[in-house]
Write a protein that holds these residues in place. Structure first.
Motif, mmCIF file in Angstrom:
data_model
loop_
_atom_site.group_PDB
_atom_site.id
_atom_site.type_symbol
_atom_site.label_atom_id
_atom_site.label_comp_id
_atom_site.label_asym_id
_atom_site.label_seq_id
_atom_site.Cartn_x
_atom_site.Cartn_y
_atom_site.Cartn_z
ATOM 1 N N VAL A 40 0.878 -1.172 0.000
ATOM 2 C CA VAL A 40 0.000 0.000 0.000
ATOM 3 C C VAL A 40 0.909 1.213 0.000
ATOM 4 O O VAL A 40 1.769 1.339 0.876
ATOM 5 N N THR A 41 0.745 2.089 -0.973
ATOM 6 C CA THR A 41 1.605 3.256 -1.111
ATOM 7 C C THR A 41 0.753 4.525 -1.042
ATOM 8 O O THR A 41 -0.295 4.604 -1.693
ATOM 9 N N LEU A 42 1.217 5.478 -0.252
ATOM 10 C CA LEU A 42 0.565 6.785 -0.160
ATOM 11 C C LEU A 42 1.533 7.827 -0.687
ATOM 12 O O LEU A 42 2.715 7.821 -0.327
ATOM 13 N N ASP A 43 1.036 8.710 -1.523
ATOM 14 C CA ASP A 43 1.814 9.890 -1.887
ATOM 15 C C ASP A 43 0.861 11.075 -1.908
ATOM 16 O O ASP A 43 -0.286 10.957 -1.481
ATOM 17 N N ALA A 44 1.307 12.194 -2.384
ATOM 18 C CA ALA A 44 0.494 13.407 -2.335
ATOM 19 C C ALA A 44 -0.759 13.316 -3.201
ATOM 20 O O ALA A 44 -1.738 14.013 -2.946
ATOM 21 N N THR A 45 -0.768 12.441 -4.198
ATOM 22 C CA THR A 45 -1.885 12.410 -5.136
ATOM 23 C C THR A 45 -2.734 11.146 -5.090
ATOM 24 O O THR A 45 -3.849 11.149 -5.598
ATOM 25 N N ALA A 46 -2.223 10.054 -4.511
ATOM 26 C CA ALA A 46 -2.960 8.792 -4.607
ATOM 27 C C ALA A 46 -2.629 7.824 -3.477
ATOM 28 O O ALA A 46 -1.592 7.939 -2.818
ATOM 29 N N VAL A 47 -3.538 6.885 -3.296
ATOM 30 C CA VAL A 47 -3.310 5.682 -2.493
ATOM 31 C C VAL A 47 -3.332 4.541 -3.493
ATOM 32 O O VAL A 47 -4.254 4.430 -4.304
ATOM 33 N N ARG A 48 -2.308 3.721 -3.458
ATOM 34 C CA ARG A 48 -2.201 2.616 -4.412
ATOM 35 C C ARG A 48 -2.110 1.311 -3.631
ATOM 36 O O ARG A 48 -1.312 1.211 -2.704
ATOM 37 N N VAL A 49 -2.944 0.343 -3.993
ATOM 38 C CA VAL A 49 -2.949 -0.976 -3.371
ATOM 39 C C VAL A 49 -2.511 -1.966 -4.439
ATOM 40 O O VAL A 49 -3.092 -2.009 -5.526
ATOM 41 N N GLU A 50 -1.489 -2.765 -4.125
ATOM 42 C CA GLU A 50 -0.975 -3.751 -5.080
ATOM 43 C C GLU A 50 -0.838 -5.098 -4.389
ATOM 44 O O GLU A 50 -0.363 -5.164 -3.254
ATOM 45 N N VAL A 51 -1.227 -6.150 -5.092
ATOM 46 C CA VAL A 51 -1.028 -7.504 -4.583
ATOM 47 C C VAL A 51 -0.340 -8.307 -5.677
ATOM 48 O O VAL A 51 -0.811 -8.360 -6.817
ATOM 49 N N THR A 52 0.767 -8.920 -5.300
ATOM 50 C CA THR A 52 1.543 -9.734 -6.226
ATOM 51 C C THR A 52 1.408 -11.195 -5.824
ATOM 52 O O THR A 52 1.541 -11.526 -4.642
ATOM 53 N N ASP A 53 1.127 -12.045 -6.811
ATOM 54 C CA ASP A 53 1.057 -13.483 -6.554
ATOM 55 C C ASP A 53 1.899 -14.220 -7.584
ATOM 56 O O ASP A 53 2.484 -13.601 -8.474
ATOM 57 N N ALA A 54 1.948 -15.539 -7.472
ATOM 58 C CA ALA A 54 2.848 -16.348 -8.294
ATOM 59 C C ALA A 54 2.212 -16.895 -9.571
ATOM 60 O O ALA A 54 2.861 -17.622 -10.305
ATOM 61 N N ARG A 55 0.967 -16.562 -9.861
ATOM 62 C CA ARG A 55 0.268 -17.143 -11.009
ATOM 63 C C ARG A 55 0.094 -16.127 -12.135
ATOM 64 O O ARG A 55 -0.996 -15.620 -12.372
ATOM 65 N N GLY A 56 1.172 -15.843 -12.838
ATOM 66 C CA GLY A 56 1.121 -14.874 -13.931
ATOM 67 C C GLY A 56 0.281 -15.301 -15.104
ATOM 68 O O GLY A 56 -0.184 -14.467 -15.888
#
Length: 149
Positions: free
Chosen positions: A87-103
């Motif tokens: 989960v990343t916060l910056d001045a313009t956005a909140v970004r939620v990312e989930v990485t898994d092993a099944r590309g």
């Protein structure tokens, strides 16, 4: 990366108004539940409380984290491999990312009419300002959602 360089990177990001939560979790229901609650606590520490516009942002980001981690467990699980929530916060956005092993198992932008799954991504689509998927070498994928602040 050693502890000293991690601290220096975190300090530089904080000074730039960019902070993030990152955690590996077992690709199990319990693992997804635990990491989601950890992220909710982190969001509560970094965004204003409920009732304030940013508090609503924290609640929405928590819902996105719950859906994306659940999807990683259901559709992206590989025995013995962990998933990651960022989960990343910056001045313009909140970004939620989930990485898994099944590309090879990419989420569909809309569920099939007779399909029994895929409805959760309708929730992601409704809540997020933008979302998508990108490859994560050597064979995984990262599903992300962004909320404007």
């Amino acid at each position: 990366m050693n502890q000293e360089s991690m601290s220096a990177t975190r300090d530089a990001l904080a000074q730039a108004g960019h902070v993030s939560f990152s955690s590996l979790f077992p690709a199990t229901r319990h693992g997804a539940h635990t990491v989601r609650h950890d992220a909710e606590k982190w969001l509560a520490d970094h965004l204003p409380p409920e009732g304030h516009e940013s508090g609503d942002l924290a609640a929405t980001a928590s819902l996105l984290a719950a859906e994306l981690t659940a999807n990683a467990v259901l559709h992206g699980r590989v025995r013995g491999r962990a998933a990651r929530l960022v989960v990343t916060l910056d001045a313009t956005a909140v970004r939620v990312e989930v990485t898994d092993a099944r590309g090879e198992r990419l989420p569909a932008k809309s569920p099939s009419e007779d399909g029994e799954s895929g409805r959760g991504l309708l929730l992601v689509e409704a809540l997020a300002d933008d979302w998508g998927v990108r490859p994560h070498p050597p064979g995984g994928k990262t599903v992300w959602a962004a909320l404007r602040r």
